[in-house]
Write a protein that holds these residues in place. Structure first.
Motif, PDB file in Angstrom:
ATOM      1  N   ARG A   1       0.841  -1.208   0.000  1.00 57.75           N
ATOM      2  CA  ARG A   1       0.000   0.000   0.000  1.00 57.75           C
ATOM      3  C   ARG A   1       0.872   1.252   0.000  1.00 57.75           C
ATOM      4  NH1 ARG A   1      -3.183   3.287  -1.816  1.00 57.75           N
ATOM      5  NH2 ARG A   1      -4.720   4.285  -0.475  1.00 57.75           N
ATOM      6  N   LEU A   2       1.978   1.239   0.748  1.00 59.39           N
ATOM      7  CA  LEU A   2       2.896   2.382   0.749  1.00 59.39           C
ATOM      8  C   LEU A   2       3.451   2.637  -0.655  1.00 59.39           C
ATOM      9  CD1 LEU A   2       4.848   1.751   4.076  1.00 59.39           C
ATOM     10  CD2 LEU A   2       3.345   3.700   3.585  1.00 59.39           C
ATOM     11  N   ILE A   3       3.740   1.577  -1.396  1.00 53.31           N
ATOM     12  CA  ILE A   3       4.259   1.723  -2.759  1.00 53.31           C
ATOM     13  C   ILE A   3       3.166   2.274  -3.679  1.00 53.31           C
ATOM     14  CG2 ILE A   3       5.173   0.459  -4.758  1.00 53.31           C
ATOM     15  CD1 ILE A   3       7.121   1.038  -2.330  1.00 53.31           C
ATOM     16  N   GLU A   4       1.951   1.811  -3.501  1.00 52.40           N
ATOM     17  CA  GLU A   4       0.829   2.335  -4.292  1.00 52.40           C
ATOM     18  C   GLU A   4       0.666   3.838  -4.047  1.00 52.40           C
ATOM     19  OE1 GLU A   4      -3.784   1.528  -3.802  1.00 52.40           O
ATOM     20  OE2 GLU A   4      -2.707  -0.282  -4.434  1.00 52.40           O
ATOM     21  N   ILE A   5       0.743   4.254  -2.794  1.00 52.24           N
ATOM     22  CA  ILE A   5       0.633   5.673  -2.438  1.00 52.24           C
ATOM     23  C   ILE A   5       1.821   6.444  -3.023  1.00 52.24           C
ATOM     24  CG2 ILE A   5       0.593   7.342  -0.541  1.00 52.24           C
ATOM     25  CD1 ILE A   5      -0.726   5.013   1.151  1.00 52.24           C
ATOM     26  N   PHE A   6       3.019   5.846  -2.959  1.00 51.45           N
ATOM     27  CA  PHE A   6       4.211   6.476  -3.532  1.00 51.45           C
ATOM     28  C   PHE A   6       3.987   6.753  -5.012  1.00 51.45           C
ATOM     29  CE2 PHE A   6       8.237   6.643  -5.703  1.00 51.45           C
ATOM     30  CZ  PHE A   6       9.072   7.325  -4.834  1.00 51.45           C
ATOM     31  N   ASN A   7       3.557   5.733  -5.742  1.00 51.89           N
ATOM     32  CA  ASN A   7       3.353   5.890  -7.187  1.00 51.89           C
ATOM     33  C   ASN A   7       2.265   6.912  -7.510  1.00 51.89           C
ATOM     34  OD1 ASN A   7       5.394   4.203  -8.172  1.00 51.89           O
ATOM     35  ND2 ASN A   7       4.153   2.393  -7.744  1.00 51.89           N
ATOM     36  N   ASN A   8       1.217   6.966  -6.723  1.00 50.82           N
ATOM     37  CA  ASN A   8       0.167   7.975  -6.934  1.00 50.82           C
ATOM     38  C   ASN A   8       0.712   9.383  -6.759  1.00 50.82           C
ATOM     39  OD1 ASN A   8      -1.737   5.996  -7.439  1.00 50.82           O
ATOM     40  ND2 ASN A   8      -2.581   6.036  -5.376  1.00 50.82           N
ATOM     41  N   ASN A   9       1.544   9.592  -5.739  1.00 52.91           N
ATOM     42  CA  ASN A   9       2.139  10.908  -5.496  1.00 52.91           C
ATOM     43  C   ASN A   9       3.243  11.206  -6.513  1.00 52.91           C
ATOM     44  OD1 ASN A   9       1.390  12.449  -2.781  1.00 52.91           O
ATOM     45  ND2 ASN A   9       1.038  10.270  -2.491  1.00 52.91           N
ATOM     46  N   ALA A  10       4.003  10.187  -6.880  1.00 48.71           N
ATOM     47  CA  ALA A  10       5.151  10.370  -7.776  1.00 48.71           C
ATOM     48  C   ALA A  10       4.734  10.939  -9.124  1.00 48.71           C
ATOM     49  CB  ALA A  10       5.878   9.045  -7.953  1.00 48.71           C
ATOM     50  N   SER A  11       3.587  10.520  -9.616  1.00 47.08           N
ATOM     51  CA  SER A  11       3.156  10.990 -10.935  1.00 47.08           C
ATOM     52  C   SER A  11       2.946  12.507 -10.962  1.00 47.08           C
ATOM     53  CB  SER A  11       1.884  10.269 -11.376  1.00 47.08           C
ATOM     54  OG  SER A  11       0.822  10.550 -10.484  1.00 47.08           O
ATOM     55  N   ASN A  12       2.625  13.091  -9.829  1.00 48.95           N
ATOM     56  CA  ASN A  12       2.453  14.550  -9.753  1.00 48.95           C
ATOM     57  C   ASN A  12       3.784  15.305  -9.776  1.00 48.95           C
ATOM     58  OD1 ASN A  12      -0.337  14.231  -9.493  1.00 48.95           O
ATOM     59  ND2 ASN A  12      -0.191  14.058  -7.276  1.00 48.95           N
TER      60      ASN A  12
ATOM     61  N   TYR B   1       4.504  12.919   0.121  1.00 46.62           N
ATOM     62  CA  TYR B   1       4.400  11.464   0.255  1.00 46.62           C
ATOM     63  C   TYR B   1       4.273  11.047   1.718  1.00 46.62           C
ATOM     64  CZ  TYR B   1       5.458   6.564   0.485  1.00 46.62           C
ATOM     65  OH  TYR B   1       5.401   5.225   0.785  1.00 46.62           O
ATOM     66  N   LYS B   2       5.120  11.615   2.569  1.00 44.36           N
ATOM     67  CA  LYS B   2       5.063  11.249   3.987  1.00 44.36           C
ATOM     68  C   LYS B   2       3.705  11.600   4.585  1.00 44.36           C
ATOM     69  CE  LYS B   2       8.615  11.944   6.671  1.00 44.36           C
ATOM     70  NZ  LYS B   2       9.726  12.630   7.341  1.00 44.36           N
ATOM     71  N   SER B   3       3.193  12.759   4.251  1.00 44.24           N
ATOM     72  CA  SER B   3       1.905  13.205   4.773  1.00 44.24           C
ATOM     73  C   SER B   3       0.770  12.305   4.291  1.00 44.24           C
ATOM     74  CB  SER B   3       1.670  14.650   4.351  1.00 44.24           C
ATOM     75  OG  SER B   3       0.405  15.081   4.771  1.00 44.24           O
ATOM     76  N   ALA B   4       0.714  12.061   2.980  1.00 46.23           N
ATOM     77  CA  ALA B   4      -0.361  11.245   2.414  1.00 46.23           C
ATOM     78  C   ALA B   4      -0.292   9.813   2.920  1.00 46.23           C
ATOM     79  CB  ALA B   4      -0.289  11.262   0.887  1.00 46.23           C
ATOM     80  N   SER B   5       0.897   9.235   2.926  1.00 45.48           N
ATOM     81  CA  SER B   5       1.019   7.836   3.353  1.00 45.48           C
ATOM     82  C   SER B   5       0.693   7.688   4.830  1.00 45.48           C
ATOM     83  CB  SER B   5       2.415   7.289   3.040  1.00 45.48           C
ATOM     84  OG  SER B   5       3.422   8.023   3.695  1.00 45.48           O
ATOM     85  N   SER B   6       1.123   8.612   5.660  1.00 38.63           N
ATOM     86  CA  SER B   6       0.811   8.558   7.085  1.00 38.63           C
ATOM     87  C   SER B   6      -0.697   8.598   7.315  1.00 38.63           C
ATOM     88  CB  SER B   6       1.493   9.721   7.808  1.00 38.63           C
ATOM     89  OG  SER B   6       1.128   9.747   9.165  1.00 38.63           O
ATOM     90  N   ARG B   7      -1.341   9.546   6.678  1.00 37.33           N
ATOM     91  CA  ARG B   7      -2.792   9.711   6.842  1.00 37.33           C
ATOM     92  C   ARG B   7      -3.548   8.477   6.357  1.00 37.33           C
ATOM     93  NH1 ARG B   7      -5.416  11.526   2.834  1.00 37.33           N
ATOM     94  NH2 ARG B   7      -3.716  12.786   2.045  1.00 37.33           N
ATOM     95  N   LEU B   8      -3.209   7.999   5.160  1.00 38.18           N
ATOM     96  CA  LEU B   8      -3.943   6.875   4.582  1.00 38.18           C
ATOM     97  C   LEU B   8      -3.675   5.556   5.308  1.00 38.18           C
ATOM     98  CD1 LEU B   8      -3.558   7.800   0.817  1.00 38.18           C
ATOM     99  CD2 LEU B   8      -5.671   7.826   2.166  1.00 38.18           C
ATOM    100  N   ILE B   9      -2.441   5.304   5.672  1.00 40.71           N
ATOM    101  CA  ILE B   9      -2.124   4.043   6.363  1.00 40.71           C
ATOM    102  C   ILE B   9      -2.829   3.991   7.718  1.00 40.71           C
ATOM    103  CG2 ILE B   9      -0.273   2.731   7.487  1.00 40.71           C
ATOM    104  CD1 ILE B   9      -0.339   2.369   4.423  1.00 40.71           C
ATOM    105  N   LYS B  10      -2.809   5.083   8.461  1.00 37.55           N
ATOM    106  CA  LYS B  10      -3.477   5.087   9.776  1.00 37.55           C
ATOM    107  C   LYS B  10      -4.987   4.941   9.626  1.00 37.55           C
ATOM    108  CE  LYS B  10      -1.444   8.807  11.153  1.00 37.55           C
ATOM    109  NZ  LYS B  10      -0.972   9.986  11.867  1.00 37.55           N
ATOM    110  N   LYS B  11      -5.535   5.483   8.550  1.00 39.42           N
ATOM    111  CA  LYS B  11      -6.974   5.369   8.307  1.00 39.42           C
ATOM    112  C   LYS B  11      -7.349   3.949   7.868  1.00 39.42           C
ATOM    113  CE  LYS B  11     -10.585   7.200   5.286  1.00 39.42           C
ATOM    114  NZ  LYS B  11     -10.838   8.008   4.093  1.00 39.42           N
TER     115      LYS B  11
END
Length: 134
Positions: free
Chosen positions: A37-48, A82-92
């Protein structure tokens, strides 16, 4: 990993970075499922940010990410996003993690990042020193 050079209108480059992110207090919370899931979030943010993930791996308390970027990439903004989005989504998405964390923090504040593009520093230094002077 590709060793090909990238190009834009005005330059030729190869910009690769090794990023290490550590869980706050080195809590051991990363499982294969969470890592995916962290890699999925990374790739979503990376494209931006025009970033392409080349390689990744993890231990239970940190992740290693090898990625390509462009000269105009704003690395600090990307890492923070990335750190912000992944932290928020993983905890949720994995509420059980909250029991293992101290307060709301997921990642340590700092991180490690290093360039990895091509020759090592000693080789580049020697090459520059051996250039002819006018």
């Amino acid at each position: 990993m590709s060793h090909d050079l990238d190009k834009n209108q005005h330059s030729v480059y190869r910009l690769t970075y090794h990023l290490v992110l550590v869980i706050k207090y080195r809590r051991q919370v990363i499982t294969p499922e969470i890592f995916n899931r962290l890699i999925e979030i990374f790739n979503n943010n990376a494209s931006n940010f025009d970033i392409v993930l080349e390689e990744s791996n993890f231990e239970s308390d940190h992740v290693h990410l090898l990625f390509k970027a462009k000269p105009q990439t704003q690395l600090l903004k990307f890492v923070n996003a990335y750190k912000s989005a992944s932290s928020r989504l993983i905890k949720k998405e994995y509420p059980e993690i909250r029991k293992k964390l101290w307060k709301e923090a997921f990642w340590k504040i700092g991180y490690f990042i290093s360039t990895t593009s091509g020759a090592n520093l000693k080789t580049v230094t020697k090459y520059i020193q051996n250039q002819k002077r006018l």
